[in-house]
Design an enzyme around this catalytic site. Structure first.
Site, PDB file in Angstrom:
ATOM      1  N   HIS A 183      37.513  45.102  32.062  1.00  0.00           N
ATOM      2  CA  HIS A 183      37.757  44.091  33.082  1.00  0.00           C
ATOM      3  C   HIS A 183      37.146  44.528  34.413  1.00  0.00           C
ATOM      4  O   HIS A 183      37.628  45.465  35.053  1.00  0.00           O
ATOM      5  CB  HIS A 183      39.281  43.876  33.213  1.00  0.00           C
ATOM      6  N   SER A 235      40.025  37.943  32.216  1.00  0.00           N
ATOM      7  CA  SER A 235      40.979  38.408  33.226  1.00  0.00           C
ATOM      8  C   SER A 235      42.406  38.043  32.879  1.00  0.00           C
ATOM      9  O   SER A 235      43.332  38.606  33.456  1.00  0.00           O
ATOM     10  CB  SER A 235      40.613  37.883  34.619  1.00  0.00           C
ATOM     11  N   ASN A 255      45.871  42.332  38.094  1.00  0.00           N
ATOM     12  CA  ASN A 255      46.258  40.938  38.361  1.00  0.00           C
ATOM     13  C   ASN A 255      47.767  40.752  38.281  1.00  0.00           C
ATOM     14  O   ASN A 255      48.349  39.916  38.977  1.00  0.00           O
ATOM     15  CB  ASN A 255      45.561  39.994  37.375  1.00  0.00           C
ATOM     16  N   GLU A 305      38.960  48.091  34.915  1.00  0.00           N
ATOM     17  CA  GLU A 305      40.214  48.230  34.178  1.00  0.00           C
ATOM     18  C   GLU A 305      39.887  48.137  32.679  1.00  0.00           C
ATOM     19  O   GLU A 305      39.340  47.118  32.229  1.00  0.00           O
ATOM     20  CB  GLU A 305      41.113  47.062  34.611  1.00  0.00           C
TER      21      GLU A 305
END
Ligand code: NAD
Length: 727
Positions: free
Chosen positions: A460, A439, A510, A472
Site C-alpha cells: 500500500h 487502500s 487509514n 504499508e
C-alpha cells in the site's frame, strides 16, 4: 582498537585518520572523542609536528554522532549531559586555538579537516573547529547539520560557529532546516573553504599546513575587530533578522518542537556574548533539548527505528528477493507513481493499462517528474533517458513474462481486481509475487481470486508516491514469508520505509486517519468553531487540520468509504453523525480541493482561501466552545486509541512500526515520536484519565483499551527507558 589513528610524515605533518571498525560510515562515540583528544594533545606537544590533517579512511568523513549514544545520554540526567557537552566544547576549542599564545595569537599549529565525502553533524562540527575545511569534489557527498530533523540541534559548537561564520541569516537554512549541500554548494555558501579533486585532497591539505601563517589560524570570532555578518540582535539589520526568524520558526513549527525554540535561543543569546560564553549557552540549550522527552522520542522513531525497519528488522528469514522486473497494472495516479519510483531505482518496469493512451499517460508522468528534476539541476538528460528506457508502457499482458513482482493499482473494485489477478497469473511464471495497492479492500478477500494466495500480498503506497516515504505491507491470512520478504526487498530498493501489518479493515494508517477526520467533522456538527478545530490540530503538530485533510483527499472519497464501511458493519456502524455532514457537503457539490469547494473556499486556480463561510449557517456555532486542550485531546486520542487497538488486535505487531508509520504515513505529530511515543510522554495513567473524561463527555469510542489500563496499573511504558551510558 581506537576509531582514530595517528601517523606522521617526514615533513612534520601528522595525519589523524578516522575509521570506525565494522561500520561503513564513521559515527562519533564518547570514547572516540576522548581518543581524538589524546591524539590532538600528542600532536600539540610534539615539537616535530608542524600541523595536523584530520581525515577519514572511508569514502565519507562521518555521518554524525552515534544517535544511540545521544539517546542514552539523557538517562544520565541534565548535569551529566551539560558536563559531557562542555567536555566536547573544550576539546574542539583546543583544536581551534591549537596551542597558540592567547595574547599574541601566535605559535599555533595549523589543523586542517580533509573531507573525502559526506560530513554530517559532528562530522561537520569538528571541521568547523579546524582552521581550514577542504573537501574532495565528490558530487555524492552531503555536507551539513541535519540534527534538527531528528529533534535536536547542533550542540558541539556547530550552532555557535556557523552563526559567527555566516551570520544568523546565512546559517538559518543549515541550522533550522538541516539543509545539506554538495561540496561545491558548501563552498559557495561559505560552509567550507575549499574543494579539490579527490586525489589532491591530502596533498592540498598538507600544502596549506606548510604554508599557513599565524594569522591564518585565528578564527574571525577570535579577532578583536570581529563583527557578526548581518549584525547582532541589537544592530538595526540584525534586529530585523532575529525578529523575522523568530516569527518564521514559530509559524512553521507552531511552537511544538523544543529543538527549534532552543536553537533560536542559543543563536540569539549566543550572539550577545563573547564566543566562549556562547558555547556555554549552546550547551545549556542543548541539555534542555536532550532532557525534553520529545527529542528522545524523535530520535527513536525518526532515526533509530526508521533505520531498523529499513534494514529489515521484521523481514522473514528468506533468501534475497531483490526485484529484477516489475509489472505495474493500472497506469493511473498510483500506478504511474509506482512505475516512476521503481524505474528510478534501476528496476525494469512493464506498465499496463487497458488502453495504450492510458499506459502512455502513465509513462509520461515519469517524464514530467524527470523534466522537473532537470529544471532544478537534480537530474541529467542521461538519467532521464535511462529511467524512461526502463519503463515499457503497453496493454499486452504477455510483456509481464519474466516479472518477479507485479503490483496492481487498478480501480478500487473487487471484480476488476479479480479479473486482473487472473490475467496476470496466466502471464507470469509460478514464482511471481502479486501485490495489490488497494487502500480499503481486505487482502485475504482479494486473494480468493488468486491461484497462489501464499504469493498474494498488499503493498500500500501513499499519494503522491514519489514524495511519500512510507509503504504499508499487508500480510493476508495466507500470505507466505517469501512474499513478505519480496515486498520488503522491493521497498528497500526504492528507498522507502516499510511497515508490515496484518490484514484488517483499513490496515493501519487509514484506520487511524479516518477517526481523526471523523472527530473533526463530528465537532463541526456539534457547533465547535471550525477554525478552533483546524488550529487546535496544527498547534499540536498535525500537518493538516481534519477538515483540510478531507478536502485534500476529497469528500466524495469519504462518502464512498463511509457507505462501504456501513454496508460491511451494519448495525455496529458508529459514524452516522459524521455522514450527515459529509453527505450534505457532497450533495452541495462541495467535493473538496479538486472541485475548488469544500470545507474551505478556494480561488478558481485552486488556492485555499479560508474556511467556507457557509459552514456557519449549516452548523451554527455552539454558545459554549470547548477549550483548546479538549479539542486537541479528542483529535489525538481518536488516532492514538485506534493505534493501540490495532496493536492489541495484532494488526500491528511492533510498536516501532506503529510510530514510524504514523509519522511518515500521515504526519502524526512528529515531535511526539508517534502515537505510542506520545502515550509514553503522557504516561499511561494520565492517558487513561484523559480517556475517562472524553468518554464521559463524548462517548464510548474514547474508552481506554485494556492494554492501556493494564499498563497504567503496572506503571509500564511502551518503550523501556534506555540505560545510562557508561562513561
Ligand atoms: P486511478 O483511477 O487514477 O487509476 C486506475 C487506473 O487503472 C486507470 O488508469 C485505469 O484505466 C486502470 N485500469 C482500470 N481497470 C483496468 C484493467 N482491468 N486493466 C488495466 N488497467 C485498468 O486510481 P488510483 O488513485 O491510481 O488508485 C488505484 C488503486 O490504488 C486503487 O485500488 C486505490 O484504492 C489505491 N490507492 C489509491 C490511493 C490514492 O490516494 N489515490 C492511495 C493508496 C492506494
Amino acid at each position: 582498537m581506537s576509531d582514530f589513528t595517528l601517523s606522521k610524515d617526514a615533513d612534520g605533518v601528522a595525519t589523524i585518520t578516522w575509521d570506525v571498525a565494522a561500520k561503513s560510515m564513521n559515527v562519533m562515540s564518547t570514547q572516540a572523542f576522548f581518543d581524538l583528544n589524546g591524539l590532538i594533545d600528542a600532536c600539540l606537544a610534539d615539537g616535530a609536528v608542524k600541523g595536523v590533517i584530520i581525515t577519514s579512511a572511508k569514502k565519507d568523513f562521518a555521518g554524525g554522532m552515534d544517535l544511540n549514544v545521544i539517546a542514552q545520554m539523557r538517562a544520565g540526567g541534565s548535569a551529566a549531559i551539560f558536563d559531557g557537552v562542555m567536555g566536547m566544547h573544550k576539546i574542539l576549542r583546543k583544536i581551534e586555538l591549537a596551542g597558540m599564545d592567547p595574547k599574541t595569537k601566535k605559535g599555533g599549529k595549523p589543523i586542517v579537516a580533509a573531507l573525502p565525502g559526506t560530513a554530517l553533524g559532528i562530522g561537520l562540527e569538528l571541521p568547523l573547529s579546524c582552521h581550514r575545511i577542504i573537501a574532495a569534489d565528490n558530487p555524492r557527498a552531503k555536507i551539513g547539520l541535519p540534527e534538527i530533523l531528528v529533534g535536536i540541534f547542533p550542540g558541539a559548537g556547530g550552532t555557535t560557529r556557523l552563526v559567527r561564520k555566516l551570520g544568523a541569516l546565512g546559517a538559518a537554512p543549515f541550522l533550522l532546516e538541516g539543509k545539506l549541500s554538495s561540496p561545491k554548494e558548501a563552498k559557495a555558501t561559505g560552509l567550507i573553504d575549499e574543494v579539490v579533486e579527490p586525489d589532491q585532497l591530502l596533498t592540498r591539505a598538507k600544502e596549506w599546513i606548510l604554508a599557513a601563517k599565524d594569522a591564518d589560524l585565528v578564527k574571525v570570532w577570535d579577532d578583536k575587530s570581529y563583527k557578526m555578518p548581518g549584525g547582532t540582535p541589537y544592530h538595526p539589520a540584525g534586529f530585523m533578522t532575529f525578529v523575522g526568524a523568530n516569527a518564521m520558526v514559530l509559524g512553521k513549527t507552531m511552537g511544538v518542537y523544543p529543538a527549534a525554540k532552543a536553537l533560536l535561543g542559543a543563536v540569539y543569546e549566543g550572539a550577545l556574548v563573547p564566543f566562549d560564553v556562547a558555547l556555554k549557552i549552546e550547551a545549556r540549550q542543548f541539555t534542555s533539548v536532550l532532557m525534553n522527552p520529545s527529542s528522545t522520542a524523535m530520535i527513536r522513531s525518526l532515526f533509530i527505528n526508521k533505520e531498523a525497519l529499513e534494514k529489515g528488522a521484521n523481514r522473514p528469514n528468506v533468501a534475497d528477493q531483490t526485484v529484477k522486473k516489475l509489472g505495474v497494472i493500472g497506469a493511473g495516479m498510483m500506478g504511474a507513481g509506482i512505475a516512476y519510483v521503481s524505474a528510478n531505482a534501476g528496476i525494469d518496469v512493464v506498465l499496463i493499462d487497458s488502453t495504450a493512451e492510458a499506459a502512455d499517460r502513465g509513462r509520461a508522468h515519469s517524464e514530467a517528474l524527470l523534466d522537473k528534476g532537470i529544471k532544478r539541476g537534480k537530474v541529467t538528460p542521461e538519467t532521464k533517458a535511462a529511467v524512461l528506457g526502463r519503463i515499457m508502457a503497453t496493454t499486452d499482458y504477455a510483456a509481464l513474462s519474466g516479472c518477479d513482482l507485479v503490483v496492481e493499482a487498478v480501480f478500487e473494485d473487487p471484480k476488476v481486481k479479480a479479473e486482473v489477478t487472473a490475467k496476470v497469473e496466466a502471464a507470469v511464471g509460478p514464482n511471481c509475487v502479486f501485490a495489490t495497492n488497494t487502500s480499503t479492500l481486505p487482502i485475504s478477500d482479494l486473494a480468493k481470486a488468486s491461484q497462489r494466495p501464499d504469493q498474494f500480498i498488499g503493498i500500500h503506497f501513499f499519494s503522491p508516491v514519489d514524495k511519500m516515504a512510507l509503504v504499508e505491507i499487508i500480510r493476508g491470512k495466507q500470505t507466505g514469508d517469501r512474499a513478505v520478504a519480496k515486498a520488503l526487498d522491493f521497498v528497500r530498493q526504492i528507498r522507502k520505509t516499510p511497515i508490515v501489518v496484518n490484514d484488517a479493515r483499513f490496515f493501519y494508517a487509514n484506520r487511524c486517519i479516518i477517526p481523526y477526520i471523523n472527530e473533526g467533522i463530528r465537532m463541526l456538527a456539534e457547533g465547535v468553531e471550525p477554525a478552533l478545530i483546524e488550529n487546535a490540530a496544527k498547534l499540536v503538530g498535525m500537518p493538516l487540520g481534519p477538515l483540510q485533510l478531507v478536502d485534500e483527499t476529497s469528500i466524495d472519497l469519504g462518502v464512498k468509504i463511509a457507505k462501504a464501511t456501513k454496508a460491511a458493519m451494519g448495525a455496529d456502524y458508529p459514524d452516522d453523525a459524521v455522514d450527515a455532514v459529509l453527505f450534505w457537503m457532497a450533495d452541495q457539490g462541495r467535493l473538496g480541493k479538486k472541485s475548488t469547494s469544500g470545507f474551505y473556499a478556494y480561488s478558481d486556480k485552486g488556492e485555499r482561501l479560508g474556511l467556507w463561510e457557509g459552514l456557519a449557517a449549516r452548523f451554527p456555532r455552539a454558545p459554549a466552545q470547548p477549550d483548546l486542550a479538549t479539542v486537541q485531546h479528542r483529535l489525538l486520542m481518536a488516532q492514538v486509541l485506534e493505534a493501540v487497538r490495532a496493536f492489541e488486535e495484532g494488526v500491528l505487531t511492533d510498536i516501532r512500526e506503529g510510530d514510524v508509520g504514523a509519522i511518515l504515513g500521515w504526519g502524526f505529530a512528529p515531535w511526539s515520536g508517534g502515537p505510542f511515543g506520545w502515550l509514553d510522554i503522557l504516561g499511561a495513567a494520565r492517558a487513561i484519565d484523559i480517556c475517562a473524561g472524553l468518554q464521559d463527555s463524548f462517548g464510548a469510542r474514547f474508552a481506554a483499551p485494556a492494554l492501556l489500563r493494564d499498563m497504567a496499573a503496572k506503571g509500564t511504558p511502551f518503550y523501556p527507558a534506555p540505560k545510562a551510558q557508561a562513561a
